[in-house]
Design an enzyme around this catalytic site. Structure first.
Site, short mmCIF file in Angstrom:
data_model
loop_
_atom_site.label_atom_id
_atom_site.label_comp_id
_atom_site.label_asym_id
_atom_site.label_seq_id
_atom_site.Cartn_x
_atom_site.Cartn_y
_atom_site.Cartn_z
N SER A 176 0.84 -1.20 0.00
CA SER A 176 0.00 0.00 0.00
C SER A 176 0.87 1.24 0.00
O SER A 176 2.08 1.17 0.21
CB SER A 176 -0.92 0.01 1.23
OG SER A 176 -0.17 0.32 2.39
N SER A 228 0.82 3.39 2.23
CA SER A 228 1.08 3.81 3.60
C SER A 228 2.05 2.91 4.32
O SER A 228 2.75 3.35 5.23
CB SER A 228 -0.24 3.85 4.39
OG SER A 228 -0.84 2.57 4.40
N CYS A 229 2.12 1.63 3.96
CA CYS A 229 3.02 0.74 4.69
C CYS A 229 3.30 -0.50 3.86
O CYS A 229 2.40 -1.11 3.32
CB CYS A 229 2.41 0.33 6.02
SG CYS A 229 3.49 -0.73 7.00
N GLY A 230 4.56 -0.89 3.79
CA GLY A 230 4.92 -2.08 3.04
C GLY A 230 5.44 -3.20 3.91
O GLY A 230 5.95 -4.19 3.42
#
Length: 275
Positions: free
Chosen positions: A112, A114-116
């Site tokens: 995403s 926002s965060c991996g």
């Protein structure tokens, strides 16, 4: 080819309450978000939602900070491993090592914007593959305090849209060396590190340098700063407890809530400059 990074749309702006409410139609500028597939030697390793631009840096930085290169040299980066880049709308980037990098294991699902970070297996791998950072002279706390304002003046996309994150590499005296913006925090960091990797001066590992992030300091931000060899990570928001634990293990100075002259230092547990 220059990619469109923001898009102008007509919106309805609402102001006031009840009988005092007004509405009007006017143009607004929104950030563009598109998927990009990252390949390593032709094998898919991830698909991330990103703001178009600096795509080669993003793919390079991702492969490096995720440990996929395993020390293999990069011999090329290009759009689309097979066929025309136009056909794929410039949304597939292949990092080439000539087969020197280990065969990659693709991530399950998308990364995403926002965060991996995927889970505990990555955390175990992080401890195993990254050595503690070398001890360097600490960056002066007055320099740390001034970094967000310095970077803000270089955030053109944020000024136009208000919806992107920024990351920047800075020197011990506060000079901003590289700034990148993206809808994803981790993408912005990967673009900075990718830029430094592709720079002919070879400025990675970034020993003695600092990394700035415009959001919170998650475990992934610490991972990427650690992998890039940065000595300090500065965030305008809070870190997570796992991020602090990782920073302390790494020997990475982690400062959060850096806004004006006040901020918190979470790692190491004590700094001589603040005793």
């Amino acid at each position: 080819m220059a990619r469109r990074r923001s898009e102008r749309m007509i919106i309805t702006k609402v102001a006031g309450l009840g009988a005092e409410r007004t509405t009007r139609r006017e143009p607004d500028e929104l950030i563009v978000e598109e998927p990009m597939s990252i390949q390593l030697d032709g094998a898919l390793v991830a698909t991330t939602m990103r703001t178009p631009g600096h795509d080669y840096e993003l793919a390079t930085g991702f492969c490096f900070t995720e440990g996929l290169l395993a020390g293999a040299p990069i011999i090329g980066v290009r759009y689309c491993a097979d066929g025309s880049a136009v056909d794929s709308e410039f949304n597939i980037v292949n990092v080439e090592t000539g087969g020197r990098a280990p065969a990659p294991t693709p991530r399950l699902g998308n990364v995403s914007s926002s965060c991996g970070w995927c889970g505990s297996e990555q955390l175990d791998d992080l401890w195993a593959r990254l050595a503690s950072l070398p001890v360097t002279p600490p960056i002066d706390l007055d320099v740390v305090a001034g970094i967000p304002d310095r970077v803000l003046g270089m955030q053109g996309l944020f000024e136009r849209t208000g919806s992107v994150h920024a990351a920047a590499a800075f020197s011990a005296d506060g000079e901003i060396l590289v700034t990148r913006e993206d809808v994803g925090r981790h993408n912005a960091v990967d673009k900075v590190i990718g830029s430094m990797l592709l720079d002919s001066r070879g400025s990675v590992p970034a020993t003695g340098l600092g990394m700035f992030v415009s959001g919170r300091a998650s475990i992934e931000m610490v991972q990427k700063a650690w992998a890039g060899g940065f000595s300090t990570l500065v965030a305008v928001s809070a870190p997570t407890s796992l991020a602090v634990d990782a920073a302390r293990r790494a020997g990475l100075v982690l400062a959060g809530f850096v806004r004006g002259s006040a901020f918190n230092v979470y790692a190491p547990e004590r700094l001589p400059a603040v005793e």
